[in-house]
Design a protein around this motif. Structure first.
Motif, PDB file in Angstrom:
ATOM      1  N   GLY A 108      64.800  46.600   8.871  1.00 35.33           N
ATOM      2  CA  GLY A 108      65.453  46.198  10.117  1.00 35.33           C
ATOM      3  C   GLY A 108      66.849  45.656   9.878  1.00 35.33           C
ATOM      4  N   LEU A 109      67.009  44.811   8.857  1.00 35.73           N
ATOM      5  CA  LEU A 109      68.334  44.282   8.528  1.00 35.73           C
ATOM      6  C   LEU A 109      69.283  45.388   8.074  1.00 35.73           C
ATOM      7  CD1 LEU A 109      67.352  40.978   6.709  1.00 35.73           C
ATOM      8  CD2 LEU A 109      68.487  41.209   8.921  1.00 35.73           C
ATOM      9  N   SER A 110      68.766  46.360   7.337  1.00 37.51           N
ATOM     10  CA  SER A 110      69.596  47.490   6.906  1.00 37.51           C
ATOM     11  C   SER A 110      70.089  48.291   8.102  1.00 37.51           C
ATOM     12  CB  SER A 110      68.815  48.397   5.956  1.00 37.51           C
ATOM     13  OG  SER A 110      68.479  47.702   4.789  1.00 37.51           O
ATOM     14  N   MET A 111      69.217  48.517   9.074  1.00 37.32           N
ATOM     15  CA  MET A 111      69.619  49.247  10.279  1.00 37.32           C
ATOM     16  C   MET A 111      70.652  48.446  11.066  1.00 37.32           C
ATOM     17  SD  MET A 111      68.300  52.171  10.346  1.00 37.32           S
ATOM     18  CE  MET A 111      68.645  52.609  12.043  1.00 37.32           C
ATOM     19  N   TRP A 112      70.456  47.151  11.179  1.00 40.01           N
ATOM     20  CA  TRP A 112      71.394  46.289  11.905  1.00 40.01           C
ATOM     21  C   TRP A 112      72.768  46.340  11.244  1.00 40.01           C
ATOM     22  CZ3 TRP A 112      72.647  40.685  11.167  1.00 40.01           C
ATOM     23  CH2 TRP A 112      73.272  40.141  12.290  1.00 40.01           C
ATOM     24  N   THR A 113      72.803  46.294   9.915  1.00 43.35           N
ATOM     25  CA  THR A 113      74.048  46.381   9.170  1.00 43.35           C
ATOM     26  C   THR A 113      74.690  47.751   9.330  1.00 43.35           C
ATOM     27  OG1 THR A 113      73.212  44.790   7.560  1.00 43.35           O
ATOM     28  CG2 THR A 113      75.073  46.141   6.878  1.00 43.35           C
ATOM     29  N   ALA A 114      73.892  48.806   9.246  1.00 45.59           N
ATOM     30  CA  ALA A 114      74.414  50.163   9.368  1.00 45.59           C
ATOM     31  C   ALA A 114      75.028  50.407  10.747  1.00 45.59           C
ATOM     32  CB  ALA A 114      73.301  51.177   9.105  1.00 45.59           C
ATOM     33  N   CYS A 115      74.523  49.741  11.761  1.00 47.50           N
ATOM     34  CA  CYS A 115      75.066  49.889  13.119  1.00 47.50           C
ATOM     35  C   CYS A 115      76.341  49.076  13.310  1.00 47.50           C
ATOM     36  CB  CYS A 115      74.035  49.473  14.166  1.00 47.50           C
ATOM     37  SG  CYS A 115      72.629  50.578  14.247  1.00 47.50           S
TER      38      CYS A 115
END
Length: 173
Positions: A34-41
């Motif tokens: 989830g944190l990786s997706m948040w960062t990628a966005c």
């Protein structure tokens, strides 16, 4: 020592241990994803990005110099910021952030505030019924005049803008 004396955990105990260890590992993997997706966005760590629009200041009426200015402040960034001060060289005297509150009847009263939050990805739209900027008008202001302001934020750089002087009913001749 013979093989018969070696202790071996029962199969059930091994299964229970494996299941108990798997739950926190799965939760950690899910949180990291989830944190990786948040960062990628682009949301993680992006600072506040402030824009100001619809700047207007009311033409004083009733013979007094007291009036109010209003701004629509948008934060396109990923972190909250706070408006902490508004300045202008075109006014007479101090400028203050204030909030108007309604009383039981149709009256309102004003209280000064130290700051106003501009939420991440959100907007602070100033109005007579909420947060505004109180000030003393410059000499000879007329509807349609342009007044320079600088808005100062807790984390972001100051933003310069120009407000148009309007009649209290919102008219510009």
């Amino acid at each position: 020592m013979t093989e018969q004396n070696l202790w071996r955990p029962p199969r059930r105990r091994l299964t229970d241990t494996l299941v108990a260890a798997l739950a926190p590992v799965a939760a950690s993997v899910l949180a990291l994803g989830g944190l990786s997706m948040w960062t990628a966005c682009g949301n993680a760590g992006s600072p506040a990005r402030i824009t100001v629009s619809n700047a207007r200041v009311l033409l004083p009426y009733g013979g007094g110099p007291e009036t109010a200015a209003f701004f629509d402040i948008t934060n396109l960034g990923g972190a909250d910021d706070r408006l902490v001060e508004v300045t202008s060289g075109a006014t007479r005297g101090g400028i203050a952030l204030s909030r108007h509150r309604m009383t039981g009847g149709a009256a309102a009263y004003r209280t000064e505030v130290d700051s106003a939050t501009v939420p991440a990805g959100g907007e602070l739209s100033m109005s007579p019924a909420g947060v505004d900027v109180t000030l003393r008008a410059g000499a000879g202001w007329q509807a349609g005049d342009l007044v320079p302001f600088t808005l100062h934020f807790e984390h972001g750089a100051p933003v310069r803008t120009t407000a148009v002087v309007i009649h209290p009913g919102g008219r510009i001749p």
